[in-house]
Design an enzyme around this catalytic site. Structure first.
Site, PDB file in Angstrom:
ATOM      1  N   LYS A 184      -5.895 -14.039  10.164  1.00 51.15           N
ATOM      2  CA  LYS A 184      -5.344 -12.971  11.156  1.00 51.15           C
ATOM      3  C   LYS A 184      -4.570 -13.869  12.374  1.00 51.15           C
ATOM      4  CE  LYS A 184      -6.738  -8.863   9.026  1.00 51.15           C
ATOM      5  NZ  LYS A 184      -5.761  -8.083   8.518  1.00 51.15           N
ATOM      6  N   TYR A 211     -14.303  -4.756   2.638  1.00 48.72           N
ATOM      7  CA  TYR A 211     -12.923  -5.062   2.223  1.00 48.72           C
ATOM      8  C   TYR A 211     -12.884  -6.705   2.645  1.00 48.72           C
ATOM      9  CZ  TYR A 211      -8.000  -5.791   2.088  1.00 48.72           C
ATOM     10  OH  TYR A 211      -6.709  -6.326   1.668  1.00 48.72           O
ATOM     11  N   TYR A 245       0.621  -1.397   0.020  1.00 43.00           N
ATOM     12  CA  TYR A 245      -0.123  -0.144  -0.229  1.00 43.00           C
ATOM     13  C   TYR A 245       0.887   1.250   0.051  1.00 43.00           C
ATOM     14  CZ  TYR A 245      -3.527  -3.357   1.658  1.00 43.00           C
ATOM     15  OH  TYR A 245      -4.490  -4.479   1.659  1.00 43.00           O
TER      16      TYR A 245
HETATM   17  C1  PLP Z   1     -12.187  -8.811   6.631  1.00 41.81           C
HETATM   18  C2  PLP Z   1     -11.055  -9.146   5.795  1.00 41.81           C
HETATM   19  N1  PLP Z   1     -10.921 -10.162   5.056  1.00 41.81           N
HETATM   20  C3  PLP Z   1      -9.704 -10.540   4.379  1.00 41.81           C
HETATM   21  C4  PLP Z   1      -8.575  -9.924   4.686  1.00 41.81           C
HETATM   22  C5  PLP Z   1      -7.452 -10.431   3.827  1.00 41.81           C
HETATM   23  O1  PLP Z   1      -6.586 -11.208   4.602  1.00 41.81           O
HETATM   24  P1  PLP Z   1      -5.008 -11.397   4.313  1.00 41.81           P
HETATM   25  O2  PLP Z   1      -4.277  -9.903   4.390  1.00 41.81           O
HETATM   26  O3  PLP Z   1      -4.686 -12.316   5.319  1.00 41.81           O
HETATM   27  O4  PLP Z   1      -5.016 -11.685   2.753  1.00 41.81           O
HETATM   28  C6  PLP Z   1      -8.473  -8.822   5.565  1.00 41.81           C
HETATM   29  C7  PLP Z   1      -7.203  -8.252   5.810  1.00 41.81           C
HETATM   30  O5  PLP Z   1      -7.137  -7.236   6.349  1.00 41.81           O
HETATM   31  C8  PLP Z   1      -9.770  -8.600   6.139  1.00 41.81           C
HETATM   32  O6  PLP Z   1      -9.689  -7.418   7.121  1.00 41.81           O
END
Ligand code: PLP
Length: 400
Positions: free
Chosen positions: A251, A133, A6
């Site tokens: 996460k 997102y 980013y």
């Molecule tokens: C709600 C949500 N889904 C999916 C993702 C994507 O996860 P990753 O960064 O492990 O690909 C994120 C990342 O911030 C997220 O907040």
């Protein structure tokens, strides 16, 4: 040369170099001690360098670090899927592992689409939320609705063909089902808290109505709990309040130790793939799915979560945050939002936050604002003094 996330590499400020980390503290190469207010993108819920998670990983290292799940299996992945099946609500029992949240979202969407084709349905539309997102891979971008992340791919409706975005309002939800209900394969949401779209919070009544409508119109309900899972909203999982058909976790799954994620389906979805027809199988398989080190970290992380009563810790974070933010306001702030282990100050203009990173750094706090949002999602083990220091730093920016 590292290509950072980013970031416009031409103008990127030099990232802060971390030498080691312990608990909620990041120690820089030049001897500074920073409290991490964002838990390495919301994942490091037990803090850094946790002795028990370290040991769980190093113990497993003596056996093997990774073995593929194609034709092989192993105890850590079996134990983790059993634990998740018993720990998650309802019959969310069928665990498909992947290496990141984005991939696990792809898996969930692919599952929902194929669940329908397997049963001979021609449904082809996905319902999603405005400001959603779900990650940065292509299908995840399609169900996302945040051009701030994906602007380079254009706002053209072409890429979103087959995806409908609605606000988190029950009237809009009912209208969407009324209009498109019989075309919908699934409805995907970040439940209660939309993270990267701006820490937007909404009411559980929306999800309850979504569950009813998904049942009525026979569409699958998918909760992307990559960010909200493991307590962040003040609920263990939002799925404890409203049961989805598929849940996606990432996460904090491994306590933020190793990138890993899981898409967990209920019995009905799983059985939709059982068939004598080989084309009904789920054809997906990330190389590192079920990585043994990640599974051992996840098992220990869940054990700590239960044993150390993390839900109490999260309630305490929320209580302290509400107390500290009580009565605080500034004309440059449009809203202050608090839910569980998340505190967000939304400002009216991005420019208000210019310079805050340096300001917080000088005060011994690592913050990462984005767009109009100044926020903290601290590790759950944070002490009251440390949390107050973060919140004081956020408030002090407006009180200069
Ligand atoms: C709600 C949500 N889904 C999916 C993702 C994507 O996860 P990753 O960064 O492990 O690909 C994120 C990342 O911030 C997220 O907040």
């Amino acid at each position: 040369m590292i290509w950072y996330p980013y970031a416009q590499m031409k103008t990127l400020d030099a990232p802060i170099k971390i030498k080691n980390a312990k608990g909620v503290h990041l120690y820089t190469e030049d001897g500074r001690d920073l409290i991490d207010s964002v838990s390495s993108w919301w994942s490091v819920i037990h803090g850094y360098n946790h002795p028990e998670i370290n040991k769980a990983i190093t113990d497993q290292l003596g056996n093997f670090s990774h073995i593929m799940l194609g034709g092989l299996t192993h105890e850590p992945v079996q134990r983790l899927s059993d634990k998740l099946a018993s720990w998650l609500p309802g019959d969310l029992d069928y665990c498909f592992f992947s290496d990141s949240g984005s991939v696990a979202v792809e898996v969930a969407l692919k599952m929902a689409l194929q669940f329908n084709t397997n049963r001979g349905s021609s449904r082809d539309t996905i319902l999603a939320l405005e400001h959603a997102y779900h990650g940065d891979t292509f299908k995840a971008m399609e169900v996302g609705d945040d051009e701030d992340y994906h602007f380079a791919f254009g706002a053209s409706n072409e890429k979103k063909r087959g995806v409908i975005h609605i606000p988190t309002e029950i009237a809009a939800l009912e209208k969407a089902f009324d209009e498109f209900g019989d075309k919908l394969t699934c409805f995907i949401v970040e439940p209660l808290l939309q993270g990267a779209g701006g820490m937007r919070m909404y009411d559980v009544s929306f999800l309850k109505r979504a569950r009813e409508l998904c049942d009525k119109y026979d569409a699958l309900l998918i909760f992307d709990e990559v960010a909200t899972g493991f307590g962040r909203t003040g609920n263990r999982f939002v799925a404890d309040l409203v049961l989805p058909d598929i849940i996606v976790l990432g996460k904090a799954l491994t306590g933020g130790y190793i990138g890993h994620a899981v898409t967990v389906a209920n019995k009905r979805v799983y059985e939709g793939f059982l068939s004598d027809d080989p084309t009904h199988a789920f054809m997906h398989g990330p190389t590192f799915m079920g990585n043994a080190l990640a599974c051992c970290a996840a098992l220990k992380s869940i054990e700590l979560f239960e044993r150390e009563n993390y839900m109490e810790k999260i309630k305490n974070i929320e209580r302290i945050a509400r107390r500290e933010m009580q009565g605080f306001s500034d004309e440059r702030i449009s809203e202050i939002r608090i839910m569980g282990g998340c505190v967000c100050i939304e400002v009216k203009d991005d420019a208000v936050l210019d310079g805050f990173k340096r300001f917080s750094f000088e005060r011994g706090v690592f913050c990462r604002t984005f767009l109009k949002y100044m926020y903290t999602m601290p590790p759950y083990i944070i002490t009251e003094t440390e949390l107050v220091k973060i919140l004081d730093t956020m408030k002090a920016w407006f009180e200069r």
